[in-house]
Design a protein around this motif. Structure first.
Motif, mmCIF file in Angstrom:
data_model
loop_
_atom_site.group_PDB
_atom_site.id
_atom_site.type_symbol
_atom_site.label_atom_id
_atom_site.label_comp_id
_atom_site.label_asym_id
_atom_site.label_seq_id
_atom_site.Cartn_x
_atom_site.Cartn_y
_atom_site.Cartn_z
ATOM 1 N N HIS A 25 0.835 -1.198 0.000
ATOM 2 C CA HIS A 25 0.000 0.000 0.000
ATOM 3 C C HIS A 25 0.874 1.254 0.000
ATOM 4 N N ALA A 26 1.888 1.258 0.853
ATOM 5 C CA ALA A 26 2.795 2.414 0.930
ATOM 6 C C ALA A 26 3.560 2.584 -0.382
ATOM 7 N N ALA A 27 4.012 1.475 -0.969
ATOM 8 C CA ALA A 27 4.739 1.549 -2.239
ATOM 9 C C ALA A 27 3.839 2.085 -3.346
ATOM 10 N N LEU A 28 2.572 1.675 -3.338
ATOM 11 C CA LEU A 28 1.618 2.154 -4.337
ATOM 12 C C LEU A 28 1.412 3.656 -4.214
ATOM 13 N N LEU A 29 1.204 4.131 -2.993
ATOM 14 C CA LEU A 29 0.984 5.566 -2.795
ATOM 15 C C LEU A 29 2.214 6.380 -3.186
ATOM 16 N N LYS A 30 3.402 5.881 -2.849
ATOM 17 C CA LYS A 30 4.633 6.581 -3.219
ATOM 18 C C LYS A 30 4.799 6.611 -4.739
ATOM 19 N N PHE A 31 4.551 5.478 -5.397
ATOM 20 C CA PHE A 31 4.653 5.410 -6.857
ATOM 21 C C PHE A 31 3.684 6.401 -7.511
ATOM 22 N N ALA A 32 2.440 6.386 -7.046
ATOM 23 C CA ALA A 32 1.427 7.257 -7.643
ATOM 24 C C ALA A 32 1.756 8.727 -7.458
ATOM 25 N N SER A 33 2.258 9.085 -6.286
ATOM 26 C CA SER A 33 2.548 10.496 -6.037
ATOM 27 C C SER A 33 3.770 10.983 -6.809
ATOM 28 N N GLU A 61 -5.004 -12.472 -9.516
ATOM 29 C CA GLU A 61 -5.451 -13.696 -8.852
ATOM 30 C C GLU A 61 -6.851 -13.583 -8.262
ATOM 31 N N ASN A 62 -7.160 -12.438 -7.645
ATOM 32 C CA ASN A 62 -8.435 -12.363 -6.936
ATOM 33 C C ASN A 62 -9.317 -11.173 -7.309
ATOM 34 N N GLY A 63 -8.819 -10.259 -8.111
ATOM 35 C CA GLY A 63 -9.625 -9.125 -8.562
ATOM 36 C C GLY A 63 -10.008 -8.124 -7.489
ATOM 37 N N ALA A 64 -9.464 -8.267 -6.302
ATOM 38 C CA ALA A 64 -9.845 -7.398 -5.190
ATOM 39 C C ALA A 64 -9.124 -6.060 -5.282
ATOM 40 N N ALA A 65 -9.759 -5.113 -5.936
ATOM 41 C CA ALA A 65 -9.165 -3.790 -6.107
ATOM 42 C C ALA A 65 -9.633 -2.810 -5.042
ATOM 43 N N PRO A 69 -6.545 2.455 -2.940
ATOM 44 C CA PRO A 69 -7.189 3.678 -3.434
ATOM 45 C C PRO A 69 -7.146 3.714 -4.961
ATOM 46 N N TRP A 70 -8.304 3.853 -5.571
ATOM 47 C CA TRP A 70 -8.403 3.792 -7.025
ATOM 48 C C TRP A 70 -7.526 4.843 -7.704
ATOM 49 N N ASP A 71 -7.442 6.039 -7.159
ATOM 50 C CA ASP A 71 -6.634 7.089 -7.787
ATOM 51 C C ASP A 71 -5.169 6.687 -7.907
ATOM 52 N N ALA A 72 -4.669 5.895 -6.976
ATOM 53 C CA ALA A 72 -3.287 5.403 -7.042
ATOM 54 C C ALA A 72 -3.202 4.143 -7.891
ATOM 55 N N LEU A 73 -4.159 3.239 -7.722
ATOM 56 C CA LEU A 73 -4.134 1.969 -8.439
ATOM 57 C C LEU A 73 -4.231 2.159 -9.953
ATOM 58 N N ARG A 74 -5.033 3.086 -10.382
ATOM 59 C CA ARG A 74 -5.183 3.290 -11.835
ATOM 60 C C ARG A 74 -3.884 3.774 -12.473
ATOM 61 N N ILE A 75 -3.079 4.516 -11.739
ATOM 62 C CA ILE A 75 -1.785 4.962 -12.251
ATOM 63 C C ILE A 75 -0.852 3.770 -12.414
ATOM 64 N N LEU A 76 -0.867 2.878 -11.429
ATOM 65 C CA LEU A 76 -0.058 1.657 -11.527
ATOM 66 C C LEU A 76 -0.514 0.792 -12.697
ATOM 67 N N LEU A 77 -1.812 0.605 -12.845
ATOM 68 C CA LEU A 77 -2.319 -0.232 -13.940
ATOM 69 C C LEU A 77 -1.999 0.368 -15.304
ATOM 70 N N ALA A 78 -2.097 1.674 -15.421
ATOM 71 C CA ALA A 78 -1.766 2.331 -16.691
ATOM 72 C C ALA A 78 -0.286 2.148 -17.016
ATOM 73 N N ALA A 79 0.573 2.270 -16.009
ATOM 74 C CA ALA A 79 2.011 2.085 -16.225
ATOM 75 C C ALA A 79 2.313 0.653 -16.633
ATOM 76 N N GLU A 120 -14.759 6.105 -11.113
ATOM 77 C CA GLU A 120 -14.789 6.149 -9.649
ATOM 78 C C GLU A 120 -14.253 4.871 -9.017
ATOM 79 N N GLY A 121 -13.874 3.915 -9.816
ATOM 80 C CA GLY A 121 -13.362 2.659 -9.283
ATOM 81 C C GLY A 121 -12.936 1.756 -10.409
ATOM 82 N N ALA A 122 -12.437 0.605 -10.028
ATOM 83 C CA ALA A 122 -11.975 -0.359 -11.038
ATOM 84 C C ALA A 122 -13.135 -0.747 -11.945
ATOM 85 N N PRO A 123 -12.863 -0.950 -13.235
ATOM 86 C CA PRO A 123 -13.938 -1.267 -14.171
ATOM 87 C C PRO A 123 -14.385 -2.731 -14.117
ATOM 88 N N TRP A 124 -14.005 -3.463 -13.079
ATOM 89 C CA TRP A 124 -14.453 -4.845 -12.939
ATOM 90 C C TRP A 124 -15.103 -5.059 -11.601
#
Length: 124
Positions: A25-33, A61-65, A69-79, A120-124
């Motif tokens: 979680h911390a790595a995701l937030l740092k990457f996104a920022s 594996e589990n689709g649990a997005a 936080p979607w605002d950070a996760l979407r940046i990771l997924l786009a990258a 507003e969230g993951a498209p799945w």
């Protein structure tokens, strides 16, 4: 009933369960920022840390997005999307580009869709 010996009880390490999740979680937030993708640009080639790759594997594996936080996760997924498609295209450049066109320009509509703030969230 048979008894099962589970071995000695040990305290969970930082890499187990919640510790690993917190690090991811911390790595995701740092990457996104720190990512220029937050501004919707696609110019940088990124290397994803093991924690970030682990988040992506977990999602696959589990689709649990919802636990990120979607605002950070979407940046990771786009990258990751941009990186995987570019790697694939370098190995098998089957998309014909017009003179002066880059592969990034062909991928840009896909990553832009993920980066749009109206989602507003993951498209799945």
């Amino acid at each position: 009933l048979a008894q099962v010996n589970h071995g000695p009880m040990t305290a969970p390490s930082e890499d187990d369960g919640e510790g690993a999740a917190a690090k991811g979680h911390a790595a995701l937030l740092k990457f996104a920022s720190s990512s220029s993708k937050a501004a919707g640009t696609l110019s940088e080639e990124v290397t994803l840390s093991e924690e970030l790759e682990g988040i992506i594997r977990g999602l696959a594996e589990n689709g649990a997005a919802a636990c990120y936080p979607w605002d950070a996760l979407r940046i990771l997924l786009a990258a990751k999307l941009e990186k995987v498609l570019a790697d694939f295209w370098r190995e098998a450049p089957d998309l014909k580009l017009r003179e002066g066109e880059t592969f990034g320009a062909a991928v840009e509509p896909l990553t832009r869709s993920l980066l749009e703030s109206r989602r507003e969230g993951a498209p799945w």
